[in-house]
Design an enzyme around this catalytic site. Structure first.
Site, PDB file in Angstrom:
ATOM      1  N   HIS A  91       0.716  -1.117   0.184  1.00 17.02           N
ATOM      2  CA  HIS A  91       0.108  -0.227  -0.317  1.00 17.02           C
ATOM      3  C   HIS A  91       1.037   1.026  -0.031  1.00 17.02           C
ATOM      4  O   HIS A  91       1.864   1.300   0.452  1.00 17.02           O
ATOM      5  CB  HIS A  91      -0.970  -0.055   1.538  1.00 17.02           C
ATOM      6  CG  HIS A  91      -1.876   1.032   0.968  1.00 17.02           C
ATOM      7  ND1 HIS A  91      -1.523   2.360   1.655  1.00 17.02           N
ATOM      8  CD2 HIS A  91      -3.157   1.157   0.743  1.00 17.02           C
ATOM      9  CE1 HIS A  91      -2.849   3.282   1.643  1.00 17.02           C
ATOM     10  NE2 HIS A  91      -3.958   2.269   0.807  1.00 17.02           N
ATOM     11  N   GLU A 109      -4.813   1.612  -7.324  1.00 17.82           N
ATOM     12  CA  GLU A 109      -4.903   3.064  -5.890  1.00 17.82           C
ATOM     13  C   GLU A 109      -4.631   4.544  -6.432  1.00 17.82           C
ATOM     14  O   GLU A 109      -3.316   4.680  -5.790  1.00 17.82           O
ATOM     15  CB  GLU A 109      -4.673   2.063  -4.620  1.00 17.82           C
ATOM     16  CG  GLU A 109      -5.093   1.456  -4.338  1.00 17.82           C
ATOM     17  CD  GLU A 109      -5.421   1.210  -2.641  1.00 17.82           C
ATOM     18  OE1 GLU A 109      -6.902   0.673  -2.561  1.00 17.82           O
ATOM     19  OE2 GLU A 109      -4.954   1.555  -2.249  1.00 17.82           O
TER      20      GLU A 109
HETATM   21  P1  PGA Z   1     -10.276   5.489   0.892  1.00 19.46           P
HETATM   22  O1  PGA Z   1      -8.133   4.292   1.272  1.00 19.46           O
HETATM   23  O2  PGA Z   1     -10.666   5.171   1.020  1.00 19.46           O
HETATM   24  O3  PGA Z   1      -9.820   6.692   2.267  1.00 19.46           O
HETATM   25  O4  PGA Z   1      -9.487   7.357  -0.056  1.00 19.46           O
HETATM   26  C1  PGA Z   1      -8.085   3.969   0.166  1.00 19.46           C
HETATM   27  C2  PGA Z   1      -7.295   3.281  -0.377  1.00 19.46           C
HETATM   28  O5  PGA Z   1      -5.876   3.223   0.547  1.00 19.46           O
HETATM   29  O6  PGA Z   1      -6.535   1.427   0.091  1.00 19.46           O
END
Ligand code: PGA
Length: 266
Positions: free
Chosen positions: A101, A172
């Site tokens: 991540h 993402e």
């Molecule tokens: P968020 O986070 O929905 O709060 O933007 C998404 C993620 O980091 O997977």
């Protein structure tokens, strides 16, 4: 996307560093009855903080809702203070391990090589790696894809078709994650997802699974799920309320307008 038997939508959440063990019990008790009926048609998962994984194991036992870790170490055991191994996650009944991540890349200096080693560790323990990729800055499709392609090559480049088949990729875009951000627009999402799908398919993954994450909520979920190449959603802050996560997980899919244009984003 469309819901076909061999490509069930996958919708999950990572709580990040939120929700205590006591809070986890309450979240899971509220969520389970809402989520369980949805598991006939979709794969759902919850990634609590490490201390709360055992709570998920108890609360979700006997359901088809999966649970997992938000990270794991690339080694299976040893002198790594504060780290968690694939064997520990497997022992807790985890089905998933989130890897790479952007917050881990930022806070812990995780490189694509480390992400790749962690993916291999997850596969050794029969955990499904959920590998996060995404460009740092908002902008056009080409530079975004250049960065994502480099991340895919760096982390997954050495894997063969049977291993890639077991990997879930979460696209993402970093600029779309977190408080104050907004989800990427559907044309950008579709362009990146189609490219990631093609990258995986070219390396032998027959049915690639690519989730979109970044400011997903109950208002944009249907539109994001309708984008070409989107196989599911990965939800952060909107899922901290179990009812909101359940609403997102229940997003209708059949009949959603499909986004097919691969326009460049601004
Ligand atoms: P968020 O986070 O929905 O709060 O933007 C998404 C993620 O980091 O997977």
């Amino acid at each position: 996307m469309t819901a076909t038997p061999d490509r069930r939508p996958m919708i999950g959440t990572s709580w990040k560093m939120n929700i205590t063990v006591s809070g986890a019990a309450a979240w899971l008790a509220a969520a389970r009855p809402l989520l369980e009926p949805l598991t006939a048609e979709r794969d759902l998962f919850v990634l609590p903080s490490f201390p709360a994984i055992h709570v998920a194991r108890t609360a979700l036992a006997g359901s088809a809702i999966g649970w997992g870790g938000q990270d794991l170490h690339q080694d299976d055991a040893g002198a790594h203070t504060g780290d968690i191994s694939g064997s520990m996650l497997a022992d807790l009944g985890c089905r998933y391990a989130e890897i790479g991540h952007s917050e881990r890349r930022r806070d812990h200096g995780e490189t694509d090589a480390i992400v790749g080693a962690k993916v291999r560790a997850a596969l050794r323990w029969d955990l499904t790696p959920i590998v996060c990729v995404g460009e740092r800055d908002a902008g056009a499709v080409e530079p975004a894809w250049a960065m994502v392609e480099a991340q895919l090559e760096g982390a997954l480049g050495g894997l063969g078709p049977t291993e890639l088949e077991r990997v879930v990729v979460a696209y993402e875009p970093v600029w779309a994650i977190g408080e104050g951000a907004a989800a990427a627009d559907p044309s950008h999402v579709a362009a990146l997802h189609v490219a990631i799908d093609a990258w995986l398919t070219a390396r032998g993954a027959a049915i690639p699974r690519v989730l979109y994450g970044g400011s997903v909520d109950e208002r944009n979920a249907a539109q994001l799920l309708a984008c070409d190449g989107v196989g599911g959603l990965f939800v952060g802050r909107a899922a901290l309320d179990p009812r909101r996560f359940a609403a997102i997980a229940a997003t209708p899919i059949a009949g959603s307008p499909r986004v097919t244009t691969l326009e460049r984003s601004a």
